[in-house]
Design a protein around this motif. Sequence first.
Motif, PDB file in Angstrom:
ATOM      1  N   TYR A   4       0.844  -1.189   0.000  1.00 27.92           N
ATOM      2  CA  TYR A   4       0.000   0.000   0.000  1.00 27.92           C
ATOM      3  C   TYR A   4       0.877   1.236   0.000  1.00 27.92           C
ATOM      4  O   TYR A   4       1.872   1.297   0.715  1.00 27.92           O
ATOM      5  CB  TYR A   4      -0.914   0.010   1.231  1.00 27.92           C
ATOM      6  N   GLN A   5       0.492   2.235  -0.809  1.00 28.77           N
ATOM      7  CA  GLN A   5       1.256   3.468  -0.912  1.00 28.77           C
ATOM      8  C   GLN A   5       0.373   4.642  -0.520  1.00 28.77           C
ATOM      9  O   GLN A   5      -0.716   4.821  -1.072  1.00 28.77           O
ATOM     10  CB  GLN A   5       1.750   3.660  -2.345  1.00 28.77           C
ATOM     11  N   GLN A   6       0.838   5.437   0.419  1.00 30.53           N
ATOM     12  CA  GLN A   6       0.109   6.626   0.837  1.00 30.53           C
ATOM     13  C   GLN A   6       0.200   7.670  -0.257  1.00 30.53           C
ATOM     14  O   GLN A   6       1.270   7.953  -0.780  1.00 30.53           O
ATOM     15  CB  GLN A   6       0.704   7.165   2.131  1.00 30.53           C
ATOM     16  N   VAL A   7      -0.927   8.254  -0.607  1.00 30.49           N
ATOM     17  CA  VAL A   7      -0.963   9.254  -1.668  1.00 30.49           C
ATOM     18  C   VAL A   7      -0.944  10.663  -1.090  1.00 30.49           C
ATOM     19  O   VAL A   7      -0.250  11.541  -1.579  1.00 30.49           O
ATOM     20  CB  VAL A   7      -2.211   9.058  -2.553  1.00 30.49           C
ATOM     21  N   VAL A  30       3.391   3.107   5.849  1.00 31.55           N
ATOM     22  CA  VAL A  30       3.932   2.100   4.946  1.00 31.55           C
ATOM     23  C   VAL A  30       3.306   0.772   5.357  1.00 31.55           C
ATOM     24  O   VAL A  30       3.362   0.405   6.532  1.00 31.55           O
ATOM     25  CB  VAL A  30       5.470   2.007   5.062  1.00 31.55           C
ATOM     26  N   ALA A  31       2.684   0.076   4.398  1.00 33.60           N
ATOM     27  CA  ALA A  31       1.988  -1.158   4.759  1.00 33.60           C
ATOM     28  C   ALA A  31       2.071  -2.193   3.645  1.00 33.60           C
ATOM     29  O   ALA A  31       2.226  -1.853   2.470  1.00 33.60           O
ATOM     30  CB  ALA A  31       0.531  -0.865   5.056  1.00 33.60           C
ATOM     31  N   SER A  32       1.984  -3.464   4.057  1.00 34.38           N
ATOM     32  CA  SER A  32       1.889  -4.557   3.092  1.00 34.38           C
ATOM     33  C   SER A  32       1.021  -5.653   3.698  1.00 34.38           C
ATOM     34  O   SER A  32       0.844  -5.731   4.907  1.00 34.38           O
ATOM     35  CB  SER A  32       3.264  -5.097   2.714  1.00 34.38           C
ATOM     36  N   GLU A  33       0.482  -6.476   2.819  1.00 31.26           N
ATOM     37  CA  GLU A  33      -0.406  -7.560   3.225  1.00 31.26           C
ATOM     38  C   GLU A  33      -0.101  -8.767   2.356  1.00 31.26           C
ATOM     39  O   GLU A  33       0.147  -8.628   1.160  1.00 31.26           O
ATOM     40  CB  GLU A  33      -1.853  -7.100   3.016  1.00 31.26           C
ATOM     41  N   SER A  34      -0.112  -9.956   2.945  1.00 31.73           N
ATOM     42  CA  SER A  34       0.114 -11.163   2.156  1.00 31.73           C
ATOM     43  C   SER A  34      -0.702 -12.317   2.723  1.00 31.73           C
ATOM     44  O   SER A  34      -1.116 -12.310   3.885  1.00 31.73           O
ATOM     45  CB  SER A  34       1.603 -11.522   2.104  1.00 31.73           C
ATOM     46  N   ALA A  35      -0.921 -13.283   1.879  1.00 33.56           N
ATOM     47  CA  ALA A  35      -1.725 -14.450   2.247  1.00 33.56           C
ATOM     48  C   ALA A  35      -0.955 -15.345   3.214  1.00 33.56           C
ATOM     49  O   ALA A  35       0.264 -15.335   3.264  1.00 33.56           O
ATOM     50  CB  ALA A  35      -2.094 -15.230   0.996  1.00 33.56           C
ATOM     51  N   THR A  36      -1.708 -16.110   3.983  1.00 32.68           N
ATOM     52  CA  THR A  36      -1.133 -17.130   4.855  1.00 32.68           C
ATOM     53  C   THR A  36      -1.711 -18.478   4.433  1.00 32.68           C
ATOM     54  O   THR A  36      -2.553 -18.556   3.536  1.00 32.68           O
ATOM     55  CB  THR A  36      -1.482 -16.873   6.340  1.00 32.68           C
ATOM     56  N   LEU A  46       2.727  -2.950   9.127  1.00 30.50           N
ATOM     57  CA  LEU A  46       2.334  -1.548   9.073  1.00 30.50           C
ATOM     58  C   LEU A  46       3.253  -0.709   9.947  1.00 30.50           C
ATOM     59  O   LEU A  46       3.578  -1.102  11.063  1.00 30.50           O
ATOM     60  CB  LEU A  46       0.890  -1.389   9.578  1.00 30.50           C
ATOM     61  N   GLU A  47       3.677   0.435   9.437  1.00 28.63           N
ATOM     62  CA  GLU A  47       4.434   1.422  10.206  1.00 28.63           C
ATOM     63  C   GLU A  47       3.859   2.800   9.926  1.00 28.63           C
ATOM     64  O   GLU A  47       3.624   3.152   8.770  1.00 28.63           O
ATOM     65  CB  GLU A  47       5.911   1.427   9.822  1.00 28.63           C
ATOM     66  N   LEU A  56       5.429   6.366  15.214  1.00 32.08           N
ATOM     67  CA  LEU A  56       4.297   6.483  16.135  1.00 32.08           C
ATOM     68  C   LEU A  56       3.831   5.108  16.603  1.00 32.08           C
ATOM     69  O   LEU A  56       3.595   4.886  17.773  1.00 32.08           O
ATOM     70  CB  LEU A  56       3.139   7.228  15.480  1.00 32.08           C
ATOM     71  N   PHE A  57       3.668   4.189  15.643  1.00 33.48           N
ATOM     72  CA  PHE A  57       3.326   2.820  15.990  1.00 33.48           C
ATOM     73  C   PHE A  57       3.602   1.906  14.808  1.00 33.48           C
ATOM     74  O   PHE A  57       3.744   2.354  13.669  1.00 33.48           O
ATOM     75  CB  PHE A  57       1.866   2.686  16.461  1.00 33.48           C
ATOM     76  N   SER A  58       3.687   0.618  15.113  1.00 34.57           N
ATOM     77  CA  SER A  58       3.886  -0.380  14.061  1.00 34.57           C
ATOM     78  C   SER A  58       3.190  -1.671  14.470  1.00 34.57           C
ATOM     79  O   SER A  58       2.930  -1.903  15.648  1.00 34.57           O
ATOM     80  CB  SER A  58       5.376  -0.629  13.825  1.00 34.57           C
ATOM     81  N   TYR A  59       2.885  -2.491  13.477  1.00 35.07           N
ATOM     82  CA  TYR A  59       2.299  -3.803  13.706  1.00 35.07           C
ATOM     83  C   TYR A  59       2.866  -4.743  12.667  1.00 35.07           C
ATOM     84  O   TYR A  59       2.986  -4.394  11.495  1.00 35.07           O
ATOM     85  CB  TYR A  59       0.773  -3.772  13.613  1.00 35.07           C
ATOM     86  N   ASP A  60       3.207  -5.921  13.091  1.00 36.51           N
ATOM     87  CA  ASP A  60       3.767  -6.927  12.201  1.00 36.51           C
ATOM     88  C   ASP A  60       3.231  -8.278  12.685  1.00 36.51           C
ATOM     89  O   ASP A  60       3.683  -8.782  13.709  1.00 36.51           O
ATOM     90  CB  ASP A  60       5.295  -6.879  12.272  1.00 36.51           C
TER      91      ASP A  60
END
Length: 68
Positions: A4-7, A30-36, A46-47, A56-60
């Motif tokens: 994903y790209q922030q515009v 900055v984010a990405s997503e993939s199948a499991t 996500l950052e 500020l925050f991140s999730y992985d």
Amino acid sequence: PIHYQQVRATFTLPLLFEITLPAWASPHAVASESATENEMETYVSLEVSAPLAGLLFSYDGKIKRADL
């Protein structure tokens, strides 16, 4: 994976005004997503950072879809 790209970033006060922030002053995501292997889950990275404040925050990790 999907990337994903922030515009742009916009500051809004409902019914009053909306200002598009310049890139140097806006938060950045900055984010990405993939199948499991499990079709009920997806892997997300996500950052979110801001000028002067830094990260500020991140999730992985995995997110599981809930049945509604």
